[in-house]
Scaffold this active site. Structure first.
Site, PDB file in Angstrom:
ATOM      1  N   GLU A   1       0.847  -1.197   0.000  1.00 13.20           N
ATOM      2  CA  GLU A   1       0.000   0.000   0.000  1.00 13.20           C
ATOM      3  C   GLU A   1       0.880   1.243   0.000  1.00 13.20           C
ATOM      4  O   GLU A   1       1.725   1.401   0.877  1.00 13.20           O
ATOM      5  CB  GLU A   1      -0.906  -0.003   1.231  1.00 13.20           C
TER       6      GLU A   1
ATOM      7  N   GLU B   1      -5.088  -6.301   3.157  1.00 16.64           N
ATOM      8  CA  GLU B   1      -3.916  -7.078   3.584  1.00 16.64           C
ATOM      9  C   GLU B   1      -4.028  -8.560   3.248  1.00 16.64           C
ATOM     10  O   GLU B   1      -3.030  -9.194   2.903  1.00 16.64           O
ATOM     11  CB  GLU B   1      -3.700  -6.907   5.099  1.00 16.64           C
TER      12      GLU B   1
ATOM     13  N   PHE C   1       2.287  -1.452   8.695  1.00 15.44           N
ATOM     14  CA  PHE C   1       2.624  -1.480  10.117  1.00 15.44           C
ATOM     15  C   PHE C   1       2.507  -2.941  10.553  1.00 15.44           C
ATOM     16  O   PHE C   1       1.517  -3.610  10.223  1.00 15.44           O
ATOM     17  CB  PHE C   1       1.643  -0.642  10.946  1.00 15.44           C
TER      18      PHE C   1
ATOM     19  N   ASP D   1       1.574  -4.234  13.148  1.00 16.77           N
ATOM     20  CA  ASP D   1       0.323  -4.493  13.864  1.00 16.77           C
ATOM     21  C   ASP D   1      -0.735  -5.051  12.900  1.00 16.77           C
ATOM     22  O   ASP D   1      -1.604  -5.824  13.298  1.00 16.77           O
ATOM     23  CB  ASP D   1      -0.235  -3.213  14.498  1.00 16.77           C
ATOM     24  N   PHE D   2      -0.667  -4.629  11.626  1.00 16.47           N
ATOM     25  CA  PHE D   2      -1.677  -5.041  10.654  1.00 16.47           C
ATOM     26  C   PHE D   2      -1.540  -6.501  10.247  1.00 16.47           C
ATOM     27  O   PHE D   2      -2.403  -7.037   9.563  1.00 16.47           O
ATOM     28  CB  PHE D   2      -1.627  -4.177   9.385  1.00 16.47           C
TER      29      PHE D   2
ATOM     30  N   HIS E   1      -0.343   0.893  16.441  1.00 18.30           N
ATOM     31  CA  HIS E   1       0.613   1.160  15.364  1.00 18.30           C
ATOM     32  C   HIS E   1       2.045   1.130  15.882  1.00 18.30           C
ATOM     33  O   HIS E   1       2.938   1.679  15.253  1.00 18.30           O
ATOM     34  CB  HIS E   1       0.360   2.536  14.729  1.00 18.30           C
TER      35      HIS E   1
END
Lengths: 325, 288
Positions: A29, A60, A83, A85-86, A129
């Site tokens: 992205e 994702e 990130f 976290d994603f 994040h």
């Protein structure tokens, strides 16, 4: 040798591999036209064109699923998850699909892909994040896990990851993107599964990863100058494959092990390492092992709070001193 | 298993080229066989034997035969849709005419990965065909009870700029026509297709399910439309020689019997296989 920032080393590593092998493609992205939200992939679209460097929707599961499908049919994709976290959003693709397909198909499916992602705290982005989640990846059989601390390691380990026939999760430390370091010129390929001893000292062994390596090195300087404590510092670099032998031989020399981990307390990467040391190096230990970690909380946002949650240089110095005095 | 849904796999199997790719779900037995995987390989895997396609490592839900383009059977709902898109991207990138065909059930249309894969494929104009086998039930629940639209796949196609396509999944010829059109479109660079094939499964969702949630008479009604039986009738009505047909069926049955015997005779896998093939080097080592 050239001095590059950590972020420029990312682009350099990707460019090196894309120039060498036409099968290497890159998707994510905002990675192409914008050069990445952290500006870590600037110039790649211009150099390699829109066929090989592609911007994706906020999807994702599709990004990693597509990387997996391309990898099993002849390409060598590098996929970005903006990130770390994603990764939770597409964890099925990582943990259930990519990690397991070779094993379940008894070797029929090959997945030579790299997932690179911006990991860790220190940038004031808040709890969703800022996580360090390389320990999540370490626990899943079937994926290799790398977390470089220096620009040279970024370039060399990224190249090694791209050339590796297995899936690799490559954790970049977002708070280090502006850090400068010497990076070898020309083609540079490092090796997965090799830790580095950055400093040698007889009193204790500190094992650290990514941003904690720099905190550990700063702490070691203070420990020596102000308290006469001489510390060995090991940069683990690669969680899977793990360079257990380097860690064990260094701990045996000092008899005292400290880990410095950014993960929250439970099941941080250091928990496995101290378990291995306790089992295989027990008789060389002079004292209980200590893990210096973030407490088991989500990360707070305010500067003062974040700085006092993840291990700080002051806290590392204090906790080691207290144990060694 | 795939009992009652065979026409879809068979028709696509005939329409596809050897270098096209199939991605299917845990109900992938017919699809894997239709691409040319050996019967003893499939049966052997169900029995956990060495001759199994996966050496006993994957099991019934993960049948794969890469040499035949059967790129895996996937047990997490929706996961393989973006994977199929990735294979299609590889064909597009390398400039080949290969197409990825991805089979899934009605229930899959409500999971996030369906939406992501369809949008992604449409935007990149990928040579991938998404085939929804609507057998009216999402596991134990009627699909109509959990879906906002009548046709769980076809009524979502416009969300991705794609035409709505519904076909009688129990009519092999009708499926073959739709499949051929979609394959030709993909090969010509026309992008993805979303096809909804209406069908029915004769058994329960799994071995554990006797299917008691089905209304009275529904199974009987669909058994009258058994794709294998109705196709046989069509062949005969169109003048196919019945003795020849009977011979073909006898040969097929004897091949099935032979494959079953081979699979039963195949040894169990070795426990040494447990720590094999995690990595490309054939091993499982995570440390030195």
């Amino acid at each position: 040798m050239a001095e590059l920032t950590y972020r420029d080393a990312v682009a350099a590593g990707i460019a090196q591999e894309m120039a060498r092998d036409d099968r290497v493609v890159f998707l994510g992205e905002d990675v192409a036209a914008a050069g990445g939200v952290f500006k870590a992939t600037v110039g790649l679209l211009e150099k390699f064109g829109p066929r090989r460097v592609r911007d994706c929707p906020i999807s994702e599961q599709a990004i990693l699923g597509a990387a997996m499908g391309a990898a099993m049919t002849g390409l060598r994709p590098i996929a970005e998850i903006m990130f770390s976290d994603f990764l939770a959003v597409c964890w099925d693709i990582v943990a259930n699909e990519i990690a397991k397909s070779r094993y379940m198909t008894n070797g029929q499916i090959s997945l030579p892909l790299v997932i690179r992602t911006a990991n860790g705290a220190g940038s004031r982005f808040g709890a969703q994040h800022s996580q360090a989640v390389e320990n999540w990846a370490m626990m899943i059989p079937g994926i290799k896990v790398v977390a470089p601390a220096f620009p040279a390691d970024v370039k060399g380990l990224l190249a090694a990851a791209v050339r590796d026939p297995d899936p690799v999760l490559f954790f970049e430390q977002k708070s280090l993107y502006s850090m400068k370091g010497e990076v070898p010129d020309g083609e540079y390929v490092d090796e997965l599964g090799k830790a580095k001893v950055l400093r040698v000292g007889k009193d204790c062994t500190i094992v650290a990863l990514a941003s904690m390596v720099h905190k550990a090195l700063d702490a070691a300087i203070i420990l020596e100058k102000e308290h006469g404590i001489l510390a060995t510092v090991i940069d683990v670099r690669s969680l899977v494959p793990l360079d257990t032998q380097t860690i064990l031989s260094e701990v045996a020399k000092t008899g005292r092990l400290f880990t410095v981990e950014e993960n929250p307390r439970l099941c941080g990467w250091g928990a496995e390492i101290v378990s291995i040391v306790a089992e295989e190096c027990f008789w060389h230990l002079d004292a209980p092992i200590m893990r210096i970690t973030t407490p088991h909380v989500p990360l707070p946002s305010a500067d003062l709070l974040e700085d006092n949650t993840i291990p700080s240089v002051a806290r590392i110095v204090r906790e080691i001193r207290e144990k060694l005095d | 298993m795939s009992l009652g849904q065979e026409a879809i796999a068979a028709a696509f199997g005939v329409a596809m080229r050897p270098d096209d790719w199939t991605f299917c779900t845990y109900r992938g037995h017919a699809h894997t066989l239709a691409r040319g995987a050996s019967m003893e390989g499939v049966l052997g895997e169900l029995m956990g034997r060495q001759c199994g396609l996966l050496g006993g490592k994957g099991g019934s839900m993960h049948l794969t035969d890469v040499k035949k383009g059967a790129m895996g059977s996937y047990a997490i709902i929706g996961a393989h849709l973006p994977v199929a898109a990735g294979a299609a991207w590889s064909a597009q990138y390398r400039g080949t005419e290969q197409v990825a065909v991805c089979f899934f059930g009605d229930g899959t249309t409500n999971i996030g990965a369906f939406h992501e894969a369809l949008n992604f494929s449409a935007v990149w104009k990928l040579p991938v065909i998404y085939v929804c086998e609507n057998n009216l039930y999402m596991e134990y629940t009627p699909i109509s009870a959990v879906t906002a639209v009548e046709h769980p796949a076809a009524d979502r196609a416009s969300a991705y700029g794609l035409p709505s396509i519904v076909v009688d999944g129990n009519d092999a010829d009708a499926v073959y026509k739709v499949a051929s059109d979609a394959l030709a479109k993909a090969r010509a660079g026309g992008g993805p297709s979303l096809i909804e094939a209406m069908t029915y499964r004769h058994s329960g969702h799994s071995r554990a399910d006797p299917g008691k949630y089905r209304p009275e008479g529904e199974l009987e009604k669909w058994l009258l439309r058994d794709p294998v039986v109705t196709y046989r009738e069509r062949l005969l009505k169109n003048g196919f020689n019945e003795p020849t047909l009977k011979d073909m069926e006898a040969v097929a049955m004897s091949k099935v019997d032979a494959a079953t015997a081979t699979a039963k005779a195949s040894p169990l896998p070795s426990v040494d296989d447990i720590e094999k093939n995690v990595w490309a080097d054939g091993g499982a080592a995570w440390r030195n």
